[in-house]
Design an enzyme around this catalytic site. Structure first.
Site, short mmCIF file in Angstrom:
data_model
loop_
_atom_site.label_atom_id
_atom_site.label_comp_id
_atom_site.label_asym_id
_atom_site.label_seq_id
_atom_site.Cartn_x
_atom_site.Cartn_y
_atom_site.Cartn_z
N ASP A 456 -19.74 -7.02 -28.35
CA ASP A 456 -21.30 -7.75 -29.29
C ASP A 456 -21.62 -6.73 -30.68
O ASP A 456 -20.66 -5.84 -31.28
CB ASP A 456 -22.03 -6.39 -28.50
CG ASP A 456 -22.04 -6.80 -26.74
OD1 ASP A 456 -21.89 -7.76 -26.98
OD2 ASP A 456 -22.50 -5.92 -25.46
N ASP A 758 -22.32 -4.28 -22.13
CA ASP A 758 -23.44 -3.26 -21.92
C ASP A 758 -24.31 -3.61 -20.90
O ASP A 758 -24.76 -2.37 -20.10
CB ASP A 758 -24.16 -2.71 -23.63
CG ASP A 758 -25.21 -3.62 -24.49
OD1 ASP A 758 -25.45 -4.92 -23.51
OD2 ASP A 758 -25.63 -3.15 -25.21
N ASP A 762 -24.10 -8.07 -17.85
CA ASP A 762 -22.41 -8.91 -19.18
C ASP A 762 -20.96 -8.40 -18.15
O ASP A 762 -19.78 -8.89 -18.34
CB ASP A 762 -22.27 -7.60 -19.76
CG ASP A 762 -23.22 -7.83 -21.06
OD1 ASP A 762 -23.30 -9.14 -21.44
OD2 ASP A 762 -23.33 -7.70 -21.90
#
Length: 1028
Positions: A456, A758, A762
């Site tokens: 990310d 997070d 996901d």
């Protein structure tokens, strides 16, 4: 060997292995000396089956409860219900009016009737002496009374096993038990034939060796168990938001009590059984408790929240009613905690290696015993004494049997799979200090093989400390970097626009502005929400006043798929307004009006649209996160059950949020590249923002491709095959885009993939990846639950540290395997060939037990705990198909084995002549020389095993204190065994008992020439092991 291992032990994967695969390898490992020790750190399948049975029972129980409650709802309003419940006197005396069992029966049984009898949620809160607004009072006396009546939020755990339990388990070794019987027989025969103490030496030698092995093994295992215990405690730490005494605060779930008011948001785990107070669009996933995947709507009609379930969507406040072992989750966790972690692929492979070598060792042991016995028979036949057998003959036969059993002890390398656990436990403890919490053992070793990291951007590559620095409101771009400029901003923007902006910021948010327990203003929420709320406060807004001015009637929480969040508010005059915010280009596309520079709402024409799009690109090119805020007046005919419209909004403006790159990230990306690991950025942000940051930190190169999620989704399989290796940045990606990318990298390209995540959405990608890395700060409990490693500081540099530790674990285990297999091969060949060719074994049972301890427990301690060094990240990754026992290892094993065998064989056959040994003690001196030479070969082999390819094996040796300590102790014990005083015939005799037990002699007792020459020879023989 590698093919055999892959075929028979390769079914076990780093994660999500089938129960059949876990059972199959256990059946293949039939040569096991100590099952309790060998399988201590593997999954307890029977407990897993028991937990699954509890889940099925819960599923049926809750299904029936729901059906009953639905039926009850149809008739309950017609009934005049009266309460016959009377709280126990003890409960009343403590200031409460409902007992724990009654509360448990309401929630667990989904008992609508009982809930109605008790007056609903508010009346139950009153009976718990709490307020649904202010929570429970926090005076120490009242908290203790609450704990006494209702219990604490902890489930029963398996008690910590003491050191003596590990001693007892170490004694369960089958071969050690056989040797103990041999020792007892040897003592009985020896004392009868030769008297005390001389006749006791052989038996006592074996007994003392067994005890030494047992205590060293138990100490090592006990320390490992303490490390795992500490790590388990860290895994269970979950913080929740509660209101107590009217103040919001974070507390551990273990400190929750009935009566607490808990604030839950999307991705949170429900920390205890409770009742819904208020909230919006709450969907609960109960699969962890019942196995049922279909989410359940929780609202005022169905207010029951069960501990251990997950908030899949929405947010709410709940009243805690039942905690700890009174909940079904507590009972399930008590069972699951005994199920243990899945064994790692490396553990399973090394169990396979131990089984193969064990079979070979068993064969050699039987043949060696047969040859030795045949030699004795031949001698007696030659001497004509084959019909007469003495005690000495019986002792010799017993010694032959002990040697055969000890060959099995040495040949079955129990330490191999246990060395994996030791190394993993050591690495996990150290990684905890480096801000990485390993949830699954296999993640340590798998991370060392990773070839690709999909990371990310927000919070991982950047600091996650966000601030609004630019805005475009009323078609004017303004900088917002200080309070003075904010005052200027407010004066430059029409008051009507500021009013609607503050209304949007303070109502359309997942965060809150609250007073904390220090009575100071605190902003709660994600970094993005915090940045917007802080901006609103800087503009002079009042969060509480805005919330009081209207009522929120519907909330659509933000998630990664929609990339937007929306709320509907109702004003006192009963008209409704929707506020929406999210990805700039998505929200702007939903707008057909805009607030102009005069504060008026005007149609959104093409020039203004292009201007706003250019502004978005300008902000993004400056590496700013952009959000668009919009609203829509909906009149008076809105229904809460109606979906929010997707078009027709009025654009309020665009904000640019700065999120600086983390210090050290650029260097960490460079380290990954030098280590052969490809880093890809996968983000939901604007593509220009993503590209700007990716270039800054070195992810995006000239030959790389940056692509948006919608474009990626449109590609065919053939196009993806061509495209994926070149992708370095994926922007505006959905969770399924990330999942698709990970799946192709793993299956099509055979890469070992680590993925960060997070959010709740996901979870599929984290589950699909070889290593799922969840963020400890920004991550939801759902993401953490699906992850293998939790990055506690959300920092990309920590991910690189995890990769380095993973490589260290892999290399350390390779070092130990190389060391132990060398000792196995030499000990087997030396004793077997000597038995066959000379009729006796140069290494006795006691000597082999000492060597076994050096190579098994002590060797594992020394080599499996080597700390990582920077050179590890200069090697190419092993990848998915790399052989664990490499060609370099086979070269080292065979080279060492041949060298040691030639030396020991030469000493045995030519030693006396070479060193001019004669006299009555020449055999003893030669035996001492052979034994010490063999041990020093292992000592120096241990040093040379530190580096499998490099010449300088001493580099960094002093950094590993465990290695230095183990090596020092081994050498000290070997050189100078202590003199022990023993009692014999009621008088004290000074005896060098250890030497007698080991069938050696202190070389200082020999003449000076022999002492110097033989010690020098033994050390030189070992030292010649080292690479030149």
């Amino acid at each position: 060997m590698e093919n055999y291992l892959n075929e028979n032990f390769g079914d076990v994967k780093p994660k999500n292995s089938s129960e059949e695969a876990l059972e199959r390898w256990r059946k293949l490992c039939w040569i096991v000396k100590n099952r309790k020790r060998r399988f201590r750190f593997t999954a307890n399948l029977s407990k897993r089956f028991e937990a699954e049975a509890i889940r099925r029972s819960n599923q049926e129980k809750f299904r029936v409860a729901v059906l009953v409650s639905q039926a009850a709802l149809q008739f309950i309003h017609r009934l005049n219900l009266s309460s016959e419940y009377e709280a126990p006197e003890e409960v009343k005396a403590a200031g409460f009016h409902i007992c724990a069992d009654e509360l448990g029966s309401i929630v667990e049984g989904h008992d609508v009737k009982k809930l109605k009898i008790h007056g609903g949620v508010e009346d139950i809160a009153a009976k718990l002496s709490t307020s649904i607004v202010n929570g429970i009072p926090t005076s120490e006396h009242l908290i203790n009374e609450r704990k006494r009546i209702y219990g604490i939020n902890k489930f029963t755990e398996t008690p910590q096993r003491g050191f003596l339990v590990f001693v007892w388990e170490a004694l369960q070794d089958t071969t050690l038990m056989i040797l103990a019987v041999c020792a007892l027989v040897s003592l009985a025969v020896g004392i009868t034939v030769e008297g005390w103490p001389k006749g006791a030496y052989d038996g006592l030698g074996i007994v003392l060796s067994i005890l030494l092995v047992v205590f060293v093994t138990a100490t090592s295992d006990y320390r490992q168990s303490l490390q795992f215990r500490d790590l388990d405690k860290e895994k269970k730490k979950i913080m929740v938001q509660v209101t107590r005494d009217g103040l919001r605060q974070k507390i551990s779930i273990f400190h929750l009590l009935p009566g607490d008011i808990v604030h839950l948001a999307i991705g949170d785990q429900v920390p205890a059984d409770g009742l819904f107070i208020s909230g919006f669009s709450v969907l609960i996933n109960e699969s962890s408790l019942t196995g049922e995947c279909e989410p359940v709507n929780v609202n005022a009609i169905n207010p029951f929240l069960l501990s251990g379930t997950k908030v899949q969507d929405g947010s709410c406040k709940m009243l805690v009613t039942t905690v700890g072992m009174r909940t079904q989750w507590g009972k399930l966790m008590a069972t699951l905690s005994e199920g243990g972690d899945d064994e790692t692929p490396l553990q399973v492979k090394l169990n396979g290696v131990a089984t193969i070598i064990g079979k070979i060792g068993l064969y050699f042991a039987v043949v060696t015993f047969a040859v030795l016995v045949q030699g004795l028979f031949s001698r007696k036949l030659k001497d004509g004494t084959h019909w007469t057998w003495s005690g000495d003959d019986a002792m010799e036969m017993l010694e032959f049997f002990a040697i055969a059993v000890t060959i099995v002890v040495v040949a079955v390398p129990e330490g191999l799979p246990l060395a994996v656990t030791l190394s993993l436990a050591f690495a996990m403890k150290k990684m905890m200090n480096d801000k990485a919490l390993v949830r699954h053992l296999a993640a340590c070793e798998t991370m060392g093989s990773s070839t690709s990291i999909c990371s990310d951007k927000t919070g991982t590559l950047t600091t996650n400390h966000m601030t609004v620095v630019k805005t475009c409101i009323c078609e004017e771009i303004n900088e917002v970097s200080s309070s003075n400029k904010s005052n200027h901003f407010r004066s430059a923007v029409p008051e009507s626009a500021v009013k609607i902006l503050l209304e949007s910021i303070f109502n359309n948010t997942g965060g809150e502005v609250v007073n904390n327990k220090d009575n100071k203003i605190e902003i709660l929420g994600t970094p993005t929400e915090t940045a917007l709320l802080e901006f609103g406060l800087v503009l002079g807004g009042d969060f509480q006043a805005e919330r009081r001015a209207s009522k929120i009637v519907k909330v659509e929480p933000f998630n990664s798929a929609k990339k937007r969040m929306a709320v509907v508010i109702e004003f006192p005059e009963q008209c409704f307004r929707a506020h929406c915010k999210g990805a700039s280009e998505i929200i702007l596309a939903a707008c057909d009006k805009v607030i102009n520079s005069n504060g008026d709402v005007v149609p959104l024409n093409e020039p203004t649209t292009n201007y706003l799009k250019n502004t978005i690109e300008q902000f993004a090119s400056e590496a700013l996160r952009t959000l668009c805020l919009a609203y829509m007046d909906m009149g008076t005919d809105f229904s809460v059950d109606s979906p929010l419209p997707l078009q027709g909004y009025t654009c309020i403006g665009i904000v640019g949020i700065k999120d600086p790159v983390r210090p050290g990230v650029k260097e960490s990306v460079a380290i990954c590249k030098s280590a052969g690991i490809t880093v890809r950025m996968v983000t939901g942000d604007n593509i220009n923002t993503a590209k700007a940051i990716a270039r800054e930190i070195g992810i995006l190169t000239e030959n790389g491709i940056a692509i948006e999620g919608p474009d990626f989704r449109e590609k065919s399989e053939e196009e993806l095959h061509e495209l994926i290796p070149k992708i370095q940045v994926m922007a505006r990606s959905s969770p399924m885009d990330k999942h698709t990318l990970v799946k192709h990298l793993r299956t099509t390209f055979g890469e070992v993939v680590a993925v960060t995540g997070d959010g709740t959405n996901d979870a599929p990608a984290l589950h699909e990846a070889d290593i799922g890395l969840a963020m400890g700060i920004a991550g939801t409990e759902v993401a953490k639950e699906s992850a293998d490693v939790i990055i506690l500081d959300d920092n990309f540099s920590t991910i690189v540290t995890v990769a380095k530790w993973g490589r260290s674990v892999y290399i350390n285990i390779q070092k130990f395997v190389q060391f132990q297999l060398t000792v196995n091969v030499v000990a087997l060949i030396v004793n077997f060939s000597s038995a066959c060719l000379t009729g006796n074994a140069p290494l006795t049972a006691v000597q082999l037990l000492w060597v076994n301890m050096i190579m098994d427990t002590l060797g594992a301690l020394a080599l499996a705990t080597e700390p990582p060094n920077d050179d590890l990240m200069k090697r190419s990754p092993v990848g998915r198909k790399g052989n664990f026992i490499s060609n370099v290892m086979w070269r080292n094993i065979l080279g060492q084995s041949v060298y040691q065998f030639v030396i020991i064989w030469f000493l045995q056959t030519r030693g006396k002549a070479f060193f001019h040994l004669d006299g009555s003690d020449s055999d003893l001196i030669l035996n001492t020389l052979i034994f010490n030479s063999f041990v020093f070969c292992q000592v120096f082999n241990e040093i040379s095993s530190r580096e499998m390819e490099k010449i300088n094996v001493f580099k960094g040796i002093l950094n590993n204190h465990v290695f230095v300590a183990v090596l020092s102790c081994t050498i000290i014990f070997q050189i100078d065994q202590p003199e022990i005083r023993a009692i014999s015939n009621s008088r004290l005799a000074s005896l060098d008992m250890i030497d007698d037990l080991l069938h050696t002699v202190k070389l200082k007792k020999a003449n000076k020439y022999f002492g110097e020459v033989t010690w020098t020879a033994a050390r030189h023989v070992g030292f010649r092991n080292l690479p030149k």
